[in-house]
Design an enzyme around this catalytic site. Structure first.
Site, PDB file in Angstrom:
ATOM      1  N   SER A 130       0.816  -1.210   0.000  1.00  0.00           N
ATOM      2  CA  SER A 130       0.000   0.000   0.000  1.00  0.00           C
ATOM      3  C   SER A 130       0.852   1.265   0.000  1.00  0.00           C
ATOM      4  O   SER A 130       1.955   1.292   0.537  1.00  0.00           O
ATOM      5  CB  SER A 130      -0.910   0.033   1.227  1.00  0.00           C
ATOM      6  OG  SER A 130      -1.694  -1.122   1.307  1.00  0.00           O
TER       7      SER A 130
HETATM    8  N1  SAH Z   1      -1.127  -3.412   3.539  1.00  0.00           N
HETATM    9  C1  SAH Z   1      -0.610  -4.396   2.614  1.00  0.00           C
HETATM   10  C2  SAH Z   1      -1.522  -4.438   1.426  1.00  0.00           C
HETATM   11  C3  SAH Z   1      -1.385  -5.603   0.561  1.00  0.00           C
HETATM   12  S1  SAH Z   1      -2.541  -5.636  -0.766  1.00  0.00           S
HETATM   13  C4  SAH Z   1       0.793  -3.986   2.234  1.00  0.00           C
HETATM   14  O1  SAH Z   1       1.075  -2.793   2.392  1.00  0.00           O
HETATM   15  O2  SAH Z   1       1.597  -4.787   1.790  1.00  0.00           O
HETATM   16  C5  SAH Z   1      -3.897  -6.482  -0.028  1.00  0.00           C
HETATM   17  C6  SAH Z   1      -3.658  -7.879   0.436  1.00  0.00           C
HETATM   18  O3  SAH Z   1      -4.934  -8.432   0.767  1.00  0.00           O
HETATM   19  C7  SAH Z   1      -3.053  -8.812  -0.591  1.00  0.00           C
HETATM   20  O4  SAH Z   1      -1.901  -9.400  -0.066  1.00  0.00           O
HETATM   21  C8  SAH Z   1      -4.143  -9.848  -0.849  1.00  0.00           C
HETATM   22  O5  SAH Z   1      -3.650 -11.156  -1.093  1.00  0.00           O
HETATM   23  C9  SAH Z   1      -4.909  -9.793   0.453  1.00  0.00           C
HETATM   24  N2  SAH Z   1      -6.287 -10.299   0.366  1.00  0.00           N
HETATM   25  C10 SAH Z   1      -7.192 -10.107  -0.629  1.00  0.00           C
HETATM   26  N3  SAH Z   1      -8.351 -10.737  -0.341  1.00  0.00           N
HETATM   27  C11 SAH Z   1      -8.167 -11.345   0.876  1.00  0.00           C
HETATM   28  C12 SAH Z   1      -8.999 -12.172   1.706  1.00  0.00           C
HETATM   29  N4  SAH Z   1     -10.247 -12.491   1.363  1.00  0.00           N
HETATM   30  N5  SAH Z   1      -8.473 -12.617   2.858  1.00  0.00           N
HETATM   31  C13 SAH Z   1      -7.206 -12.305   3.241  1.00  0.00           C
HETATM   32  N6  SAH Z   1      -6.379 -11.538   2.503  1.00  0.00           N
HETATM   33  C14 SAH Z   1      -6.859 -11.063   1.333  1.00  0.00           C
END
Ligand code: SAH
Length: 231
Positions: free
Chosen positions: A78
């Site tokens: 993010s």
């Molecule tokens: N705050 C994190 C954002 C990662 S993007 C960072 O800064 O790295 C969002 C993440 O949510 C991804 O890794 C994706 O795999 C996860 N995600 C999407 N749907 C999900 C679900 N149903 N349950 C758990 N994780 C999920």
């Protein structure tokens, strides 16, 4: 390489050299201030947590730009602004942060920030390799109050509910009822919602009732909340 050099190399890596230096981080913090982030605790966390460690080495020179960056598996780390903003909202709206749930661990960067404001943090990720990597980086940073769960976060963690606060880093089409139900008394949920057009929502349980106060904060762009898990 002997132990001394191993430690030295690790220290240098943690501090960040060149493009990942403290000065570069301070510039990022100033940008966040310019964009309206005002919580000093959050700004301090952004200035101290080495975001470059959450990226592939090939991208680490871009770690302190205020942009989302790829972390593999079609996911992104993010944008610092949104991490700061969501954390600030959570701190401002929650009565307490003893037990916090994060959905979408991803790189673990937001997890690291949250771990410093929550007493106990539970972080759910559906993609196993991302979770494994995040766990490793957090261990490297000596963060020990996070429990990782490999699950579909759209259902929350029913066995561990209620939570004082829930933060989602992935956007469902509409707010999952399970997440609202897993909020404790005066619990808060910060979540991006929508498909093409997304908004960041703040949802607060009214006391211990089944009524919720809902507020739209700002337009955002997140990866979608997907169903099921992958190995
Ligand atoms: N705050 C994190 C954002 C990662 S993007 C960072 O800064 O790295 C969002 C993440 O949510 C991804 O890794 C994706 O795999 C996860 N995600 C999407 N749907 C999900 C679900 N149903 N349950 C758990 N994780 C999920």
């Amino acid at each position: 390489m002997n132990r001394f050099h191993q430690h030295l190399q690790r220290d240098l890596q943690m501090q960040g050299v060149g493009m990942t230096s403290q000065r570069t981080r301070e510039r990022l913090v100033q940008r966040l201030v310019d964009q309206g982030v005002s919580n000093q605790q959050v700004l301090d966390l952004i200035s101290h947590i080495p975001r470059h460690l959450f990226l592939d080495e090939a991208l680490s020179h871009r770690a302190y730009e205020d942009t989302a960056l790829p972390i593999g598996h079609g996911q992104t780390l993010s944008q610092p602004y949104i991490v700061a903003r969501m954390t600030e909202v959570l701190i401002g709206a929650a009565a307490k942060l003893d037990k916090v749930l994060e959905i979408g661990t991803g790189s673990g960067y937001q997890t690291a920030v949250l771990s410093r404001v929550a007493t106990d943090l539970y972080s759910v990720e559906r993609i196993k390799p991302l979770q494994d990597r995040a766990r490793q980086v957090l261990r490297q940073l000596s963060i020990s109050n996070v429990r990782f769960h490999h699950a579909d976060g759209g259902f929350g963690l029913p066995k561990l509910a209620p939570f004082d606060a829930i933060l989602s880093a992935a956007a469902p089409a509409k707010v999952p009822e399970d997440l609202k139900q897993q909020l404790g008394e005066d619990g808060v949920l910060v979540i991006p919602v929508g498909e093409n057009e997304q908004v960041l929502k703040l949802i607060v349980r009214k006391g211990d009732t089944n009524e919720f106060h809902e507020q739209i904060l700002e337009p955002v762009k997140f990866v979608p909340l997907l169903q099921g898990v992958t190995r």
